[in-house]
Scaffold this active site. Structure first.
Site, short mmCIF file in Angstrom:
data_model
loop_
_atom_site.label_atom_id
_atom_site.label_comp_id
_atom_site.label_asym_id
_atom_site.label_seq_id
_atom_site.Cartn_x
_atom_site.Cartn_y
_atom_site.Cartn_z
N GLU A 131 95.17 16.10 45.61
CA GLU A 131 94.65 16.03 44.24
C GLU A 131 93.88 14.71 44.08
O GLU A 131 93.78 13.91 45.02
CB GLU A 131 95.80 16.12 43.22
N ASP B 298 93.57 19.21 53.75
CA ASP B 298 92.43 19.44 52.86
C ASP B 298 92.49 20.88 52.35
O ASP B 298 91.67 21.71 52.71
CB ASP B 298 91.13 19.17 53.62
N ASP C 74 94.08 18.40 37.00
CA ASP C 74 94.45 19.15 35.80
C ASP C 74 93.69 18.54 34.61
O ASP C 74 92.98 17.54 34.76
CB ASP C 74 95.97 19.08 35.56
N HIS D 224 92.34 19.39 45.16
CA HIS D 224 93.04 20.07 44.07
C HIS D 224 92.44 19.53 42.77
O HIS D 224 92.95 18.59 42.16
CB HIS D 224 94.54 19.79 44.14
O1 G3I Z 1 108.94 5.68 44.14
C1 G3I Z 1 109.63 6.57 45.02
C2 G3I Z 1 110.00 5.87 46.26
O2 G3I Z 1 110.90 4.84 45.98
C3 G3I Z 1 110.58 6.88 47.23
O3 G3I Z 1 110.86 6.27 48.45
C4 G3I Z 1 109.59 8.03 47.46
C5 G3I Z 1 110.13 9.12 48.34
O4 G3I Z 1 109.44 10.34 48.11
O5 G3I Z 1 109.30 8.60 46.25
C6 G3I Z 1 108.72 7.73 45.32
O6 G3I Z 1 108.53 8.43 44.16
C7 G3I Z 1 107.46 9.32 44.12
C8 G3I Z 1 106.54 8.84 43.02
O7 G3I Z 1 105.53 9.78 42.81
C9 G3I Z 1 105.88 7.52 43.40
O8 G3I Z 1 104.98 7.10 42.43
C10 G3I Z 1 107.99 10.71 43.84
O9 G3I Z 1 108.70 11.17 44.95
C11 G3I Z 1 106.85 11.64 43.52
O10 G3I Z 1 107.34 12.89 43.12
C12 G3I Z 1 106.00 11.07 42.41
O11 G3I Z 1 104.84 11.81 42.29
C13 G3I Z 1 104.07 11.72 41.10
C14 G3I Z 1 103.71 13.14 40.70
O12 G3I Z 1 102.82 13.12 39.61
C15 G3I Z 1 104.91 13.99 40.34
O13 G3I Z 1 105.58 13.46 39.27
C16 G3I Z 1 102.81 10.92 41.40
O14 G3I Z 1 103.13 9.55 41.60
C17 G3I Z 1 101.83 11.05 40.26
O15 G3I Z 1 100.62 10.45 40.66
C18 G3I Z 1 101.59 12.51 39.93
O16 G3I Z 1 100.76 12.59 38.84
C19 G3I Z 1 100.17 13.85 38.56
C20 G3I Z 1 100.49 14.16 37.10
O17 G3I Z 1 101.87 14.37 36.98
C21 G3I Z 1 99.68 15.34 36.59
N1 G3I Z 1 98.29 15.16 36.85
C22 G3I Z 1 97.97 14.97 38.23
C23 G3I Z 1 98.68 13.77 38.81
C24 G3I Z 1 98.35 13.54 40.28
O18 G3I Z 1 98.92 14.45 41.14
O1 9MR Z 2 97.61 21.54 39.10
C1 9MR Z 2 98.78 20.81 38.86
C2 9MR Z 2 98.57 19.38 39.29
O2 9MR Z 2 97.58 18.78 38.53
C3 9MR Z 2 99.88 18.60 39.23
O3 9MR Z 2 99.74 17.33 39.82
C4 9MR Z 2 100.97 19.36 39.95
C5 9MR Z 2 102.32 18.68 39.84
O4 9MR Z 2 102.71 18.57 38.53
O5 9MR Z 2 101.09 20.67 39.46
C6 9MR Z 2 99.92 21.43 39.61
O6 9MR Z 2 100.14 22.70 39.07
C7 9MR Z 2 100.90 23.55 39.89
C8 9MR Z 2 102.28 23.73 39.30
O7 9MR Z 2 102.98 22.53 39.29
C9 9MR Z 2 103.03 24.79 40.07
N1 9MR Z 2 102.28 26.01 40.13
C10 9MR Z 2 100.96 25.87 40.75
C11 9MR Z 2 100.13 24.87 39.99
C12 9MR Z 2 98.78 24.59 40.65
O8 9MR Z 2 98.31 25.52 41.43
#
Ligand code: G3I
Ligand code: 9MR
Ligand code: ZN
Length: 532
Positions: free
Chosen positions: A512, A503, A150, A460
């Site tokens: 991503e 993939d 994103d 992604h």
């Molecule tokens: O830490 C817990 C762990 O204790 C548990 O056992 C496990 C079970 O699922 O979950 C862990 O937490 C996860 C956490 O990441 C770990 O860092 C959450 O479930 C998971 O939802 C969370 O995901 C994060 C995600 O955003 C959603 O919030 C990712 O770390 C984080 O890298 C990702 O970041 C996104 C940005 O929001 C938007 N841009 C892209 C980026 C990458 O996808």
């Molecule tokens: O593209 C978005 C990605 O960068 C984020 O990690 C992710 C979780 O926040 O969300 C993606 O966007 C999706 C949105 O959450 C739900 N609708 C579809 C979007 C991407 O296709």
């Protein structure tokens, strides 16, 4: 037939070299030099053992005695040959360049010229003024790197990515001090010039009045699969958070250390930004962390605990200044708990690194306690690696969103342990995390786009999707057994954790990419290249 699994890029000359053979035990194999067709080694794998995270039995073949530089393949009658790989101390150099150039390609707020960005060139993006959430105030916050697939720009994410890169530079400057084909008129080494692009943006995210740091700047929601200049919705600056403010203080104190050798004035600017963020931090409540304000649905980077961020900020500011007040605060926090972690959510290891490396006087007892905790953590990680046929540090329930970052960060923790207790096993296990990411894994995939023989083609990542071709040099998130997106939920039902990766463009929870996944891999390679 399944394939013999190796690192698809390579191994260093003198390290322990292993390949994984699925479904067969005591399997005869040969290692062939593919330039000369000479068989340089014949061996047999060990017992067939069950690998829990992938739900599969495998055996392991050791070919460490092959130490001559060259390109090789492993063959056996029972399985598909391995992908080709190099043996040589420079095997990772080309991929390292791509891993770093990725940051340039993620630049926001400027035009990327063809000359440097090739097919990922684009017009200037996200250059309009942003509005501070809930006010009519407008602010110019141009620049920095797009976070991921994103186009959001998030301070917490940027700070840890920059910290990794600065530490990589401190660890192994000769490895990085080279041209990267990026625009540069500053006279700084390219590596530091690129990092400065993100630092300069972060400076704009600091509120001049209070020193507090805004959490992020994004549109209200994510755009479609378009190039960045096509995302033209109103940019919104989300409120100041304690985690962004603390990480900012930590990373700018570190930046001061690195840049003062090259540009005193800039370094001083970094230090005063760090100090004013720290002052603001002391006045910010901890509570339960940042939450997306109403109407904003982009990445949250919510983190209910900001103590580790405060821990890092005080340690790093002490390392930079030697001022007692930072030490007092760090000591107070560290006496309650030694924190660990190199990720966006857990940053304690940055604090430990700063304190252990500090050149100002430290509290001896505390220094030893931290050192013991760091080496103790290394021992634990090493045990996990040893009990895993692939040498992976991740346990069954650790294949989470961004598990590849976790593997890289575990590698870094092994390197930290090695630094203070020269057990060679730590360093080998750290190298094995890289081998895992580069292809020696249950899915035989090199998780960096454009690298190795089989790598993600549909990440992604909006520019890759818009250009219908994966941008090179990006580490994808990797297996996530939480099945956090619809595509993963549909395609990975009942799949074992270490294989929960697809993939597919739509699978943002497994496929991503982010700046803070590339950065620790670069830092890890910096550490292991030093120990060949
Ligand atoms: O830490 C817990 C762990 O204790 C548990 O056992 C496990 C079970 O699922 O979950 C862990 O937490 C996860 C956490 O990441 C770990 O860092 C959450 O479930 C998971 O939802 C969370 O995901 C994060 C995600 O955003 C959603 O919030 C990712 O770390 C984080 O890298 C990702 O970041 C996104 C940005 O929001 C938007 N841009 C892209 C980026 C990458 O996808
Ligand atoms: O593209 C978005 C990605 O960068 C984020 O990690 C992710 C979780 O926040 O969300 C993606 O966007 C999706 C949105 O959450 C739900 N609708 C579809 C979007 C991407 O296709
Ligand atoms: Zn942009």
């Amino acid at each position: 037939m399944e394939r013999i699994k190796t690192d698809q890029i390579g191994y260093q000359l003198e390290e322990t070299k292993k390949a994984v053979f699925p479904c067969v035990g005591h399997c005869a194999f040969v290692v062939m030099n593919i330039s000369t067709n000479d068989i340089v080694y014949q061996g047999t794998t060990g017992d067939l053992i069950f690998h829990g995270p992938s739900g599969q039995k495998v055996s392991v073949g050791d070919f460490s005695t092959v130490t001559a530089p060259g390109a090789y393949c492993i063959f056996s009658d029972e399985l598909e040959p391995s992908y080709p790989f190099q043996i040589g101390d420079g095997a990772y150099f080309p991929v390292l360049i791509d891993l770093f150039r990725m940051f340039y390609l993620q630049r926001c707020g400027m035009r990327l010229k063809k000359e440097y960005a090739r097919e990922y060139a684009h017009a200037c993006c996200h250059a309009a003024e942003a509005v501070v959430y809930g006010t009519n105030e407008k602010k110019e916050v141009n620049g920095g790197w797009h976070d991921a697939g994103d186009y959001g720009r998030y301070v917490v994410a940027g700070a840890v990515a920059v910290a990794d890169l600065l530490l990589a530079w401190q660890e192994n400057q000769p490895l990085f001090d080279r041209p990267y084909q990026i625009p540069n008129n500053s006279g700084l080494p390219d590596f530091l010039e690129e990092i400065k692009y993100e630092l300069d943006w972060m400076l704009k995210m600091q509120d001049e009045k209070t020193g507090g740091v805004y959490h992020k700047v994004t549109c209200e929601r994510f755009p479609g699969f378009v190039m960045p200049e096509k995302e033209t919705e109103q940019l919104v600056i989300s409120p100041i958070s304690s985690t962004a403010t603390a990480d900012f203080a930590g990373v700018f104190a570190l930046a001061y250390e690195v840049y003062r050798e090259f540009d005193k004035e800039y370094a001083n600017k970094c230090l005063s930004a760090a100090k004013s963020a720290y002052e603001a931090l002391l006045l910010l409540p901890s509570e339960d962390g940042f939450h997306n304000p109403e109407g904003i649905v982009t990445g949250e980077y919510g983190d209910s605990c900001d103590v580790d961020e405060r821990y890092w900020a005080s340690a790093e500011l002490y390392r930079a200044t030697g001022e007692k007040r930072y030490h007092d605060e760090f000591k107070k926090l560290a006496e309650k708990k030694i924190w660990h972690g190199f990720g966006w959510e857990d940053v304690g290891s940055f604090g430990n690194h700063a304190y252990l490396a500090c050149e100002y006087p430290v509290d001896d007892a505390l220094w030893h306690t931290i050192k013991k905790s760091v080496t103790g953590l290394g021992e634990q990680i090493l045990e996990n690696c040893k009990s895993d046929a692939y040498g992976i540090s991740l346990e069954q329930d650790e294949y989470i969103w961004g598990s590849n970052m976790l593997a890289a960060n575990r590698g870094l923790q092994l390197c930290e342990a090695y630094h203070y207790k020269k057990n060679k096993e730590f360093m080998q296990a750290a190298k094995d995390q890289v081998h895992y990411l580069f292809g020696k894994n249950p899915l035989d995939i090199c998780y960096v786009t454009g690298a190795g023989s089989a790598s993600p083609e549909h990440p992604h990542h909006r520019p890759s999707a818009a250009k219908k071709k994966a941008m090179p040099g990006m580490l994808v998130g990797g297996p996530d057994s939480g099945l956090h997106d619809d595509k993963a939920a549909e395609m990975l039902k009942d799949v074992p954790p270490a294989k929960c990766y697809i993939d597919e463009l739509e699978s943002y929870s497994t496929n991503e990419i982010t700046i803070y996944w590339n950065a620790p891999l670069i830092y890890l390679i910096a550490c292991i290249q030093k120990e060949k």
